[in-house]
Scaffold this motif. Structure first.
Motif, PDB file in Angstrom:
ATOM      1  N   ALA B 167     -19.669  -9.451   5.809  1.00 46.30           N
ATOM      2  CA  ALA B 167     -19.185  -9.355   7.212  1.00 46.30           C
ATOM      3  C   ALA B 167     -19.250  -7.964   7.692  1.00 46.30           C
ATOM      4  O   ALA B 167     -18.219  -7.228   7.542  1.00 46.30           O
ATOM      5  N   ALA B 253     -14.310 -16.482   2.326  1.00 46.16           N
ATOM      6  CA  ALA B 253     -14.203 -17.423   3.245  1.00 46.16           C
ATOM      7  C   ALA B 253     -14.617 -16.954   4.733  1.00 46.16           C
ATOM      8  O   ALA B 253     -15.338 -17.434   5.475  1.00 46.16           O
ATOM      9  N   ALA B 254     -14.289 -15.600   4.873  1.00 44.66           N
ATOM     10  CA  ALA B 254     -14.482 -15.147   6.097  1.00 44.66           C
ATOM     11  C   ALA B 254     -16.062 -14.954   6.293  1.00 44.66           C
ATOM     12  O   ALA B 254     -16.646 -15.206   7.468  1.00 44.66           O
ATOM     13  N   LEU B 257     -17.349 -18.001   7.946  1.00 42.53           N
ATOM     14  CA  LEU B 257     -16.989 -17.984   9.316  1.00 42.53           C
ATOM     15  C   LEU B 257     -18.257 -17.081  10.175  1.00 42.53           C
ATOM     16  O   LEU B 257     -18.740 -17.557  11.118  1.00 42.53           O
ATOM     17  N   HIS B 258     -18.451 -15.925   9.486  1.00 42.38           N
ATOM     18  CA  HIS B 258     -19.262 -14.750  10.096  1.00 42.38           C
ATOM     19  C   HIS B 258     -20.801 -15.307  10.341  1.00 42.38           C
ATOM     20  O   HIS B 258     -21.605 -15.345  10.941  1.00 42.38           O
ATOM     21  N   ASP B 261     -21.125 -17.955  12.799  1.00 37.86           N
ATOM     22  CA  ASP B 261     -21.273 -17.106  14.112  1.00 37.86           C
ATOM     23  C   ASP B 261     -22.415 -16.591  14.313  1.00 37.86           C
ATOM     24  O   ASP B 261     -23.372 -16.347  15.360  1.00 37.86           O
ATOM     25  N   ASN B 281     -11.438 -16.698  -2.396  1.00 36.19           N
ATOM     26  CA  ASN B 281     -10.787 -17.475  -1.492  1.00 36.19           C
ATOM     27  C   ASN B 281     -11.554 -18.472  -0.637  1.00 36.19           C
ATOM     28  O   ASN B 281     -11.028 -18.948   0.430  1.00 36.19           O
ATOM     29  N   TYR B 284     -10.733 -21.899   1.159  1.00 30.66           N
ATOM     30  CA  TYR B 284     -10.344 -22.063   2.759  1.00 30.66           C
ATOM     31  C   TYR B 284     -11.211 -22.908   3.650  1.00 30.66           C
ATOM     32  O   TYR B 284     -10.991 -23.501   4.401  1.00 30.66           O
ATOM     33  N   VAL B 285     -12.557 -22.504   3.282  1.00 31.48           N
ATOM     34  CA  VAL B 285     -13.591 -23.255   4.079  1.00 31.48           C
ATOM     35  C   VAL B 285     -14.429 -24.359   3.266  1.00 31.48           C
ATOM     36  O   VAL B 285     -15.297 -24.991   3.714  1.00 31.48           O
ATOM     37  N   MET B 288     -14.672 -27.329   5.709  1.00 29.12           N
ATOM     38  CA  MET B 288     -15.911 -27.258   6.597  1.00 29.12           C
ATOM     39  C   MET B 288     -17.349 -27.284   6.060  1.00 29.12           C
ATOM     40  O   MET B 288     -18.071 -27.864   6.564  1.00 29.12           O
ATOM     41  N   LYS B 291     -17.984 -30.898   5.182  1.00 29.90           N
ATOM     42  CA  LYS B 291     -18.383 -31.619   6.315  1.00 29.90           C
ATOM     43  C   LYS B 291     -19.805 -31.433   6.430  1.00 29.90           C
ATOM     44  O   LYS B 291     -20.415 -32.262   6.988  1.00 29.90           O
TER      45      LYS B 291
END
Lengths: 484, 415
Positions: B167, B253-254, B257-258, B261, B281, B284-285, B288, B291
């Protein structure tokens, strides 16, 4: 000519009619919605992808403290795509009051309604500076951790926007959706370069800063003159920008406030004089002795950042007043200085003594209230005023139509020590629910049902079963009526 | 009928020279239970092997006379050769932290490394060796765990491109820059092609005019040669063309997302490497990632829910959410490679279905290496990489009885 007049009159009549019937913002929202409705009818049966849906959010039955002075009891706040579109009474919510017949999967909108019966709504708190709530720094779009526990603790404290480094950033958590939506990295930064840090601390720094201001104001004068002259003489050259400090120029143009660190009287007076000489409004961090020169700071249009329970004795070698005062915020405010209050420690501290870190902003301002600050100004000092200092007052800091839907729902007076933030909402999205996080859920848990269920009116003799089934209820009543 | 035909075919060469069949020839294995991975368990399995490839698998298949038969007994279990797709066994370079997608781990391969034989004894027949470093350190190589030369070892170069995402602005920029460079090359190539076409047209015209005078001196610009790609552009073009796949490493998890992105709208094949830390952690994803259905390379360890002592089985959670689980040994040490099955057995005890666990050590890692059509299951057409046991392989402390690499017993003994 006559025709024109009548046309105009008719137009005005239509305007009046629209506003008269359905109060500005709602009319707009409605129009928008209707347009969208038409489009979706054309595109029959195509379900709208989740990210393109209009997101409605409403808080109902709440006492809304808008932060602008008004309090609306048992009112509704409605937001569309993260912006507040209506605050008031008799607010129609899509999916609840209209478009109820459109099945869920065919809707081009989603709607979340938060019933805040018996609770209060305040604007989300704005921490003028904090550390560690968001990520490591740099550009937060590339470093934010939307799952971090510090962010959750910040939200639990009611903070929705914070200054960190030089940016103003929102504490946007990742909210799971079905189907999942991508995280909106661009939505988190409200403003980059929210401050311009400046220093008057040493003689050399002072000299160089004054020179920069002189050069920049000279340039601005030349430029404004040129703007007038160029209309007559198109060949005229633009004034030379050489040696003009970009940041100082921005300050003079009023696009950003300069931030000085000054605690002592002499330094504070220096800042005030510089500000008055060049005509800008300074933000003064750590404004400890501000109360001794409040009038001068007020005249300079200063903003002050201070900690309400800072304790420092004055310099014993001086006769004049000095040191810290619990009345600092009150005296400064009375002199026209806008005060933002910060805690002693700007991070999230999970050790040591409770209550001195960023998680306790409302308790922090209580000390200023104790020193004479009005409660309204105390709330301002952690909402509207810090937002203004960062130049983002048009988006956050109070609840008004058109602003971002950043709010907190509390179970009591924000400034009361017993009050907990129950919900935090950012951009019209629920990002914190006290009962869903493991931190404070166990302390005075929120009752599952806010109101006692409506008492059953039953004059009949037959004692009803403990919990009659839903289906059975109607029959019971019918029978009862028949008996009478 | 088809079975019979194939049997006859298989039998034909074996019949003629009567006695000693060639070492790479035909062979039949009789096993109590075959865990094929691709088609479930087969009891009383017969596996036919020809020239190092599996030609047929079935229950109690009749075996033509003359074909050498190895009978491993009714209690025996056979699984596909294990594939550790994420290792640096035998490699010792230190990488940088920049973007070097042109680097190849194959260049540091050292066949004389002594522990490869230990891995082979433990049933690991294939390794995916990745280059060291942060950022984009380069391309992994898929190797056999046996071979005297690099050529003998290498199964596939450019198995995957290793990317480490953090990140931070610089890390996300590395991915975006890579695709930008690919775009720039395409632009440049187009310009050069246009220029070449113009030159050619000119030359052709001139040629026609000059035809009458003499044979053309100016033969035109010659055949078109595309401009050189720099290694970065080349790698990212290959990603886009799906000739190369990426294995992207994230910790939190963050960072996922990055990553989403940073990738934006680019489409390419990528799998995830998520090392499991003590208080990870990443759950959390999980939904996602599930999927998306990509592969997730994880260690066979249980972790704790952050700030608690509550145990979580993250590999199982990701598998349940729909991700394709790939497991690695607990660490890259030789001893943990040897104990791999036991460690995965621990996850199975904690709820991971054994079929998923076995698949996560064989077929899925083979897919990560882009070798899914060649390795990872006991089915016709695949390499005869097999590991034999005398009991259930996930029982604690079990060691293979024998290991077969491409039709040859390379470890242990069978009769």
């Amino acid at each position: 000519m006559k025709l024109l007049h009548t046309k105009r009159a008719a137009f005005a009549a239509v305007l009046v009619a629209t506003f008269g019937v359905s109060l500005g913002a709602r009319a707009l929202a409605f129009d928008d919605e209707e347009k969208k409705g038409d489009e979706s009818e054309e595109a029959e049966d195509k379900s709208v992808p989740e990210e393109e849906k209009t997101a409605w959010f409403a808080v109902t039955h709440a006492d809304i403290y808008t932060g602008t002075g008004e309090i609306l009891r048992d009112a509704t706040l409605l937001a569309k795509d993260g912006k507040i579109v209506e605050i008031g009474y008799d607010v129609d919510i899509p999916g609840r009051d209209y478009y109820t017949d459109v099945p869920e999967e065919k809707r081009d909108f989603r709607v979340d309604v938060l019933d805040a019966q018996g609770m209060r709504v305040y604007p989300g708190l704005v921490a003028i500076s904090s550390s560690g709530l968001l990520g490591t720094g740099g550009d937060f779009r590339d470093s934010i951790d939307p799952f971090s526990s510090n962010m959750v603790l910040g939200l639990a404290a009611g903070i929705t926007t914070t200054g960190q480094g030089r940016s103003a950033v929102k504490l946007k958590r990742y909210v799971p959706h079905e189907p999942p939506l991508p995280y909106d990295f661009d939505g988190i930064v409200v403003r980059d370069d929210a401050f311009a840090s400046m220093s008057l601390s040493s003689g050399a720094a002072k000299r160089s800063l004054i020179e920069k201001f002189q050069r920049a104001s000279q340039y601005l004068r030349e430029y404004r003159q040129w703007e007038i002259d160029v209309k007559k003489d198109k060949e005229l050259k633009e004034p030379d920008k050489k040696g003009v400090d970009g940041t100082v120029l921005e300050v003079l143009e009023g696009r950003v406030y300069p931030m000085f660190r000054a605690a002592e009287r002499a330094d504070l007076l220096n800042v005030a004089r510089l500000a008055q000489e060049f005509g800008f409004r300074p933000v003064i961090d750590d404004c400890r002795e501000g109360w001794t020169v409040a009038d001068e700071l007020g005249r300079a249009g200063a903003f002050a950042i201070l900690s309400a329970r800072d304790r420092r004795d004055k310099d014993e070698s001086l006769v004049r007043e000095g040191g810290s005062s619990i009345e600092n915020a009150a005296i400064l405010s009375a002199a026209g200085v806008q005060v933002a209050i910060v805690p002693e420690s700007k991070g999230v501290a999970l050790d040591g003594i409770v209550g001195r870190d960023i998680m306790h902003l409302p308790i922090e301002v209580d000390f200023a209230v104790r020193g004479g600050l009005s409660e309204a100004l105390a709330v301002d000092s952690i909402t509207r005023i810090p937002a203004r200092m960062m130049g983002i007052g048009h988006r956050v800091g109070s609840l008004e139509v058109g602003k971002d839907c950043d709010l907190i729902v509390t179970d009591g007076d924000l400034l009361h020590y017993q009050t907990f933030v129950q919900y935090t909402v950012i951009d019209g999205e629920l990002v914190y629910d006290k009962q869903q996080e493991l931190y404070f859920a166990h302390i005075r848990p929120r009752p599952e049902v806010e109101l006692a269920p409506a008492a059953k009116l039953d004059a009949g003799e037959d004692a009803p079963a403990e919990e009659p089934k839903d289906d059975a209820k109607d029959e019971d009543r019918e029978e009862g009526e028949g008996g009478e | 009928m088809m079975i019979l035909n194939t049997l006859l075919l298989v039998a034909a060469p074996a019949l003629s020279p009567a006695s000693t069949p060639p070492p790479q020839g035909v062979m039949a294995l009789k096993v109590g239970r075959a865990e094929t991975v691709s088609d479930g368990s087969v009891l009383h399995a017969v596996i036919l092997i020809e020239d190092g490839k599996i030609t047929m698998v079935g229950e109690d298949l009749p075996i033509e006379r003359g074909i050498p038969v190895i009978d491993l007994g009714p209690d025996s279990v056979v699984i596909p050769g294990l594939v550790n797709a994420y290792s640096r066994q035998g490699m010792d370079s230190r990488g940088g932290s920049g973007s070097e997608p042109g680097n190849r781990a194959s260049s540091e391969l050292y066949p004389a490394y002594e522990d490869y034989s230990e891995l082979l004894d433990a049933g690991i027949t294939t390794l995916g060796l990745y280059p060291a470093g942060n950022g984009i350190p380069g391309r992994a190589v898929a190797v056999r765990t046996k071979g005297d030369t690099r050529e003998e070892m290498i199964l596939k170069d450019d198995a995957y491109l290793k990317v480490i995402l953090q990140a931070s602005g610089s890390s996300k920029k590395m991915i975006r820059d890579g695709f930008e460079k690919a775009d720039k090359w395409i632009e440049k190539e187009q310009k050069e092609r246009e220029k070449w076409e113009k030159d050619k047209e000119k030359a052709d015209k001139k040629k026609k005019d000059d035809d009458k005078d003499k044979d053309a001196k100016d033969a035109g610009p010659g055949p078109y040669v595309a401009p050189d790609k720099d290694p970065e552009a080349e790698a990212f073009l290959a990603l886009r063309a799906k000739e190369l796949r990426a294995l992207i490493s994230i910790d939190t998890a963050a960072e996922y997302l990055h990553l989403v992105d940073a990738i934006g709208k680019e489409e390419f094949d990528w799998d995830l490497r998520i090392p499991i830390q003590r208080e990870s952690n990443v759950f959390y994803v999980a939904e996602m990632v599930g999927k998306r259905g990509c592969r997730v390379v994880m260690d066979p360890v249980l972790s704790l829910h952050p700030n608690t002592m509550r145990q979580r089985n993250l590999p199982n959670e990701f598998a349940k959410a729909g991700a394709k689980l790939v497991l690695t040994p607990r660490s890259d040490s030789t001893s943990d490679n040897v104990d791999w099955l036991t460690d995965v057995g621990g996850l199975v005890t904690a709820g991971l279905p054994p079929k998923v666990a076995l698949r996560a050590m064989t077929l899925e890692p083979a897919e990560v290496l882009g070798l899914g059509d060649r390795l990872g299951s006991i089915s016709a057409g695949k390499d005869a990489n097999l590991v034999f046991f005398d009991r259930d392989p996930f029982e604690p402390g079990v060691r293979p009885v024998a290991v077969m690499l491409e039709g040859q017993i390379v470890s242990g003994e069978v009769n």
